[in-house]
Enzyme design. Structure first.
Site, PDB file in Angstrom:
ATOM      1  N   ARG A 113       0.607  14.462  13.301  1.00 20.24           N
ATOM      2  CA  ARG A 113       0.905  14.297  11.879  1.00 20.24           C
ATOM      3  C   ARG A 113       0.795  15.602  11.080  1.00 20.24           C
ATOM      4  O   ARG A 113       0.001  15.706  10.141  1.00 20.24           O
ATOM      5  CB  ARG A 113       0.018  13.204  11.279  1.00 20.24           C
ATOM      6  CG  ARG A 113       0.072  11.928  12.077  1.00 20.24           C
ATOM      7  CD  ARG A 113      -0.618  10.788  11.414  1.00 20.24           C
ATOM      8  NE  ARG A 113       0.232  10.132  10.436  1.00 20.24           N
ATOM      9  CZ  ARG A 113      -0.100   9.022   9.799  1.00 20.24           C
ATOM     10  NH1 ARG A 113      -1.244   8.452  10.042  1.00 20.24           N
ATOM     11  NH2 ARG A 113       0.710   8.469   8.934  1.00 20.24           N
ATOM     12  N   PRO A 114       1.591  16.600  11.450  1.00 18.94           N
ATOM     13  CA  PRO A 114       1.571  17.847  10.675  1.00 18.94           C
ATOM     14  C   PRO A 114       2.234  17.653   9.320  1.00 18.94           C
ATOM     15  O   PRO A 114       2.841  16.609   9.055  1.00 18.94           O
ATOM     16  CB  PRO A 114       2.400  18.799  11.537  1.00 18.94           C
ATOM     17  CG  PRO A 114       3.312  17.926  12.319  1.00 18.94           C
ATOM     18  CD  PRO A 114       2.601  16.618  12.505  1.00 18.94           C
ATOM     19  N   ILE A 115       2.145  18.677   8.446  1.00 16.48           N
ATOM     20  CA  ILE A 115       2.821  18.580   7.139  1.00 16.48           C
ATOM     21  C   ILE A 115       3.831  19.717   6.971  1.00 16.48           C
ATOM     22  O   ILE A 115       4.133  20.128   5.862  1.00 16.48           O
ATOM     23  CB  ILE A 115       1.812  18.542   5.963  1.00 16.48           C
ATOM     24  CG1 ILE A 115       0.892  19.777   5.966  1.00 16.48           C
ATOM     25  CG2 ILE A 115       0.981  17.278   5.977  1.00 16.48           C
ATOM     26  CD1 ILE A 115       0.109  19.933   4.657  1.00 16.48           C
ATOM     27  N   ASP A 116       4.342  20.203   8.115  1.00 17.52           N
ATOM     28  CA  ASP A 116       5.275  21.325   8.048  1.00 17.52           C
ATOM     29  C   ASP A 116       6.524  21.012   7.221  1.00 17.52           C
ATOM     30  O   ASP A 116       7.037  21.878   6.494  1.00 17.52           O
ATOM     31  CB  ASP A 116       5.662  21.785   9.468  1.00 17.52           C
ATOM     32  CG  ASP A 116       6.224  20.656  10.305  1.00 17.52           C
ATOM     33  OD1 ASP A 116       5.694  19.529  10.218  1.00 17.52           O
ATOM     34  OD2 ASP A 116       7.209  20.871  11.032  1.00 17.52           O
ATOM     35  N   LEU A 117       7.023  19.788   7.306  1.00 18.88           N
ATOM     36  CA  LEU A 117       8.251  19.447   6.560  1.00 18.88           C
ATOM     37  C   LEU A 117       7.992  19.435   5.057  1.00 18.88           C
ATOM     38  O   LEU A 117       8.851  19.833   4.267  1.00 18.88           O
ATOM     39  CB  LEU A 117       8.788  18.081   7.016  1.00 18.88           C
ATOM     40  CG  LEU A 117       9.147  17.983   8.510  1.00 18.88           C
ATOM     41  CD1 LEU A 117       9.523  16.562   8.879  1.00 18.88           C
ATOM     42  CD2 LEU A 117      10.298  18.940   8.835  1.00 18.88           C
ATOM     43  N   ARG A 127      -4.102  10.188   5.201  1.00 14.80           N
ATOM     44  CA  ARG A 127      -2.951  11.072   5.256  1.00 14.80           C
ATOM     45  C   ARG A 127      -2.226  11.164   3.902  1.00 14.80           C
ATOM     46  O   ARG A 127      -1.730  12.210   3.512  1.00 14.80           O
ATOM     47  CB  ARG A 127      -2.021  10.473   6.329  1.00 14.80           C
ATOM     48  CG  ARG A 127      -0.632  10.960   6.324  1.00 14.80           C
ATOM     49  CD  ARG A 127      -0.494  12.140   7.216  1.00 14.80           C
ATOM     50  NE  ARG A 127       0.899  12.542   7.319  1.00 14.80           N
ATOM     51  CZ  ARG A 127       1.273  13.693   7.794  1.00 14.80           C
ATOM     52  NH1 ARG A 127       0.395  14.546   8.246  1.00 14.80           N
ATOM     53  NH2 ARG A 127       2.535  14.006   7.850  1.00 14.80           N
ATOM     54  N   LYS A 165       0.837  -1.211   0.000  1.00 13.05           N
ATOM     55  CA  LYS A 165       0.000   0.000   0.000  1.00 13.05           C
ATOM     56  C   LYS A 165       0.869   1.258   0.000  1.00 13.05           C
ATOM     57  O   LYS A 165       0.624   2.190  -0.767  1.00 13.05           O
ATOM     58  CB  LYS A 165      -0.886  -0.012   1.259  1.00 13.05           C
ATOM     59  CG  LYS A 165      -1.495   1.337   1.594  1.00 13.05           C
ATOM     60  CD  LYS A 165      -2.343   1.289   2.836  1.00 13.05           C
ATOM     61  CE  LYS A 165      -1.662   1.663   4.126  1.00 13.05           C
ATOM     62  NZ  LYS A 165      -1.355   3.079   4.318  1.00 13.05           N
ATOM     63  N   ASN A 166       1.893   1.261   0.853  1.00 18.02           N
ATOM     64  CA  ASN A 166       2.689   2.482   1.010  1.00 18.02           C
ATOM     65  C   ASN A 166       3.607   2.763  -0.180  1.00 18.02           C
ATOM     66  O   ASN A 166       4.209   3.831  -0.254  1.00 18.02           O
ATOM     67  CB  ASN A 166       3.502   2.425   2.313  1.00 18.02           C
ATOM     68  CG  ASN A 166       2.597   2.590   3.525  1.00 18.02           C
ATOM     69  OD1 ASN A 166       1.402   2.851   3.396  1.00 18.02           O
ATOM     70  ND2 ASN A 166       3.165   2.424   4.717  1.00 18.02           N
TER      71      ASN A 166
END
Ligand code: UD1
Length: 433
Positions: free
Chosen positions: A120-124, A91, A22-23
């Site tokens: 689970r932020p998306i800052d990166l 996500r 899946k990943n």
């Protein structure tokens, strides 16, 4: 509501095929947005997350054709997906951001959802895209990125899998050279880069912490079969180790599973690699220590399944979860079955050797759902795993069927009308069929 019935199942035995990962499939599908030409993926697993990603690609303007076991995607023109509930279901929806930005110069997205295992932020992702020249605007639950991309040097504060993938996909069409330092090294990153290479991208260093991408003008179509799912294989390996089984995991890549196989071997399981896949024999008897880390360290996705194995060893096992801050939600459910587990922050202490007794439990996230299925195999009597959010089918292709093929008593109870609330037991369900 999906619900599974699992009975005590000692000594699993037989052979079972491992599905494609899946990943790996999800980022590769997102990469289809990078070209006007057709991409074909073979052996696509029948998973809710994959279906949702295909729905997202359609809402980005792509034409998607599903055939038996394969998928064709052609994205002649692309656009932002607009308001689409699918974006919030997982996500990995954030992975369309890099490709859309690279291809169309902009992308507007509702913030992604997924398992509630942490913030689970998306800052990166966003910091890296800014380095490549993108403007980022966030308002409420929406993020907009836009601009013409130019190669840059990017250092990731943490080797995030998704950020590495997103930035690679943004950089393949950017002008000039991009270097990503402290990149994630997961096998799925290598797989994505292989597919991008077949599409004409120029990438060096995939699978190491330093990835270099030389932007090209355009990408073309390609065909690919992604790698086998190391997490599915690992989950089934844990099922074998838990039940003193003798199992062949057909097609499993043991080179992608080293950290888990070391743990199982130290605990007393015989793990042998051969031309057909991975063979496991025997029982995990000795307690273990496991600290989740980025690849090639012990994978956080295996923490819950291995914890179930630890409950049936002789002694005290110590687990440390360092990747996600809220990834012990399965512990409460395992305790209902009789497991003795103490959690102190990132640390979990598992006192092995306690008898588990079947009861009704609830899946709280994808890997927790799989762990509860395994626990049911070791528990006396019957265990009912309620999965109101459908987590298991998001990431496992017929896990209950694969367990049954190995002789386990495991099946999905599919008639919602037959589910009645257990009196006095809020939130839990029992099956009447
Ligand atoms: C991927 C996998 C997931 C696995 C995880 C860690 C897919 C589709 N999912 O998820 O199965 O559990 O890797 O191996 O491949 N982080 C930030 N800021 C960011 C990005 C991440 O702080 O911008 C943090 C996350 O909150 C988390 C950690 O980094 O604590 C790891 O996240 P990441 O590697 O990005 O995981 P995903 O790509 O979401």
């Amino acid at each position: 509501m999906p619900q599974y019935l699992v009975g005590f199942s000692p000594r699993l035995s037989g052979e079972v095929p491992i599905s494609t990962a899946k990943n790996a499939v999800l980022p590769i599908l997102a990469a289809a947005l990078l070209t006007q030409e057709e991409i074909i993926l073979y052996k696509t697993p029948d998973l809710t997350d994959v279906k949702h990603m295909l729905g997202i690609l359609r809402s980005c303007g792509a034409e998607v054709t599903e055939e038996k076991g394969s998928v064709r995607v052609r994205a002649v023109n692309v656009n932002s997906p607009g308001e689409n509930a699918l974006l919030r279901t997982m996500r990995a929806s954030v992975l369309i951001m890099g490709p859309l930005l690279a291809r169309a110069g902009e992308c507007c997205l509702s913030m992604p959802g997924g398992c509630a295992i942490g913030q689970r932020p998306i800052d990166l992702h966003l910091k890296g895209l800014q380095k490549l020249g993108a403007k980022v605007a966030q308002e409420g639950g929406t993020v907009q990125v836009s601009g013409l991309l130019k190669g840059a040097n990017i250092y990731l504060d943490f080797p995030s899998v998704g950020a590495t993938e997103n930035l690679i996909m943004a950089a393949v069409l950017a002008k000039g050279v991009t270097r990503i330092e402290n990149a994630a090294k997961e096998p799925e990153i290598i797989d994505l880069c292989k597919m991008l290479g077949l599409m004409g991208a120029r990438i060096a260093g995939a699978g190491t912490a330093n990835i270099m991408i030389e932007g090209v003008e355009r990408l073309h179509g390609a065909e690919y079969t992604p790698i086998p799912d190391r997490i599915e294989a690992g989950t089934l390996a844990c099922a074998a180790a838990l039940t003193e089984g003798s199992v062949l995991l057909e097609g499993a890549r043991s080179d992608h599973m080293r950290a888990l196989l070391f743990k199982l071997t130290e605990s007393g399981v015989i793990c042998q690699e051969d031309a057909r896949g991975l063979r496991l024999r025997g029982k995990a008897r000795h307690p273990m220590e496991a600290r989740t880390l980025s690849y090639p360290g012990f994978p956080t996705d295996m923490q819950a399944p291995l914890m179930v194995v630890a409950t049936q060893t002789h002694g005290l096992s110590v687990f440390l979860e360092t990747i996600f801050e809220n990834r012990y939600m399965h512990v409460v459910e395992l305790r209902r079955l009789g497991a003795h587990i103490r959690v102190e922050g990132q640390l979990a202490l598992i006192q092995g050797g306690r008898t588990l007794n079947g009861t009704a439990v609830t899946a709280t996230d994808l890997r927790a759902a799989a762990a509860l299925m395994l626990a049911g195999l070791a528990a006396q009597g019957q265990t009912t795993v309620a999965d109101p959010a459908g987590h298991l089918a998001r990431g496992y292709e017929g896990l209950e069927e694969k367990l049954s093929a190995l002789g386990a008593s495991a099946r999905r109870l599919d008639a919602p009308a037959n589910l009645t609330k257990k009196p006095g037991n809020d939130g839990e369900f029992m099956a009447t069929n």
